[in-house]
Motif scaffolding. Sequence first.
Motif, PDB file in Angstrom:
ATOM      1  N   TYR A 444       0.899  -1.267  -0.026  1.00 56.80           N
ATOM      2  CA  TYR A 444      -0.035   0.140  -0.006  1.00 56.80           C
ATOM      3  C   TYR A 444       0.920   1.197   0.065  1.00 56.80           C
ATOM      4  O   TYR A 444       2.123   1.187   0.427  1.00 56.80           O
ATOM      5  N   TYR A 446       2.357   4.445   1.706  1.00 53.78           N
ATOM      6  CA  TYR A 446       2.487   5.028   2.953  1.00 53.78           C
ATOM      7  C   TYR A 446       3.229   6.379   3.104  1.00 53.78           C
ATOM      8  O   TYR A 446       4.374   6.440   2.459  1.00 53.78           O
ATOM      9  N   TYR A 489       2.743  -3.324   5.706  1.00 47.60           N
ATOM     10  CA  TYR A 489       2.588  -2.610   4.620  1.00 47.60           C
ATOM     11  C   TYR A 489       3.437  -2.970   3.421  1.00 47.60           C
ATOM     12  O   TYR A 489       3.493  -2.361   2.210  1.00 47.60           O
TER      13      TYR A 489
END
Length: 493
Positions: A444, A446, A489
């Motif tokens: 994802y 960040y 993540y």
Amino acid sequence: MSEGDYVEPSSDSFWEIGQYKRTVKRAEDGYKLCTDMVQMISERADLEKAYSKSLKAWSKKWTDYLSKGNEYGSMKSAWQASLAEADKLSEIHLTTHNALNDELNREIKEWQKHNYQKTLVGQLKITKEYDEEFKKAQKPWSKKYFLVEKTKKEFHAACKSYQSAKIHLQNSQADQQMSPEQRKKLEDKVEKYKKEVEIAKNKYRQALDDLNSYNSRYIEDMNNVYKKCDQFEKERLEFFIQKFLKLHAHLNIYEKMSIEEIYNEFLNIIRQTNPDKDLHTWSKECGAGMAMNWPIFEEYSEQVKQITKMSKKSEAKEEGVTMTSIKQIDDMDTKSLSISANENNHSLSIINRVEDPWVDSAHSYTSQASNDLTGSFDDYHANSTNCGPLSSHSRESNPFGEYDEDDDSHKTGNTNSQPHAITSHESDDDERAMYLNIRVRALYDYNSAEDDELSFKAGEEFIKLANEDERGWCLGKIGERVGLYPATYATEF
């Protein structure tokens, strides 16, 4: 149907021999889609659980801090209220995880098992049944079709022989040396081929008429099987709609927090799904709604033969380019990552971070891991003894206001060395961690909330230097920058 009877389909129409197999495979694809849907929901459930765990850890940390801190009165109640909200939200996400795994996925698996039963050899019964029914419906028409193709070839061959004999006879008229008997034989040969042409032509027409008269029956039989396949596929589509609506209901936990726009859009997309429209489009592109080049009578033509020969020569010239050498281009050399100790064998320890990876943090505890890390990252080896733990953190960066005098034992008398990183503010007995050299890929986007954190985009690759600590953070490196990032993540590959 024997191998000798095989005829290459003239198009990809559903009505061509064997082209029904795409419709059969659609049922097989439905089974795989059920499995993929379960996997997708399981991964989302894992994210819900990880977020719930992070909220719990964050709440526990600051609850402990508050119990030992200096805040008081109604302001302390405000602090406690924010922590109570996190606890409640954590429970909601954990409940969502359980609902997705224990309820929604269980329903999909049960429906899949009931509707996609397998034979003893592992084949799906539904696809085997459809395949046999299509073969049965197509078999009589295919026999007539092969007869049409056979008689067409015989007719065209007879025409070719007749044309060749006529040319030979015409050439013999100018040959003065040819005897009358030889010329008579050529004339007889021309007449013979002419009769063969008429016979082959009649057989070709008769076979074609027989095929065309059977077309209506063929279409009816194939449509009956196709409708069964369509009905089964419609049931799958409608079942998926129900499950997506249920997934929406489980995930829409923010409705009371006035951020329901995301889920309204999700709901609108689901409600716009139209199984009948999807089936109609699929039928036009791959099913019974497709056009068909039904066989028609084709006259023999010398010009067609010439064009065929020329096209084959063109294809031979355009076969492609032969590759004579391959030069492999290595990926960009990834520098070995290490943190080598100085001459006095300074030790470095990994900071334990406690932050919410989903929400920007404004807390006061800020580390300087990326700025304080020193040493070479080019001489790393998996068994290197120079990779020591991080050094202790300064007294000022401790958010709890606690300081252990034993931390001074980590320092050395070497005035040229500097502290490389910070230690956990919770315990003097934190585990030491060796630096790794593992490539990971971001799942994802960040954006860093602190100076010691890394920022990256989904799909970006970088290096993981240390595994996840008890607070859910890993140490990594992007380019020359070293910093922390949420463990959930990124994933190894």
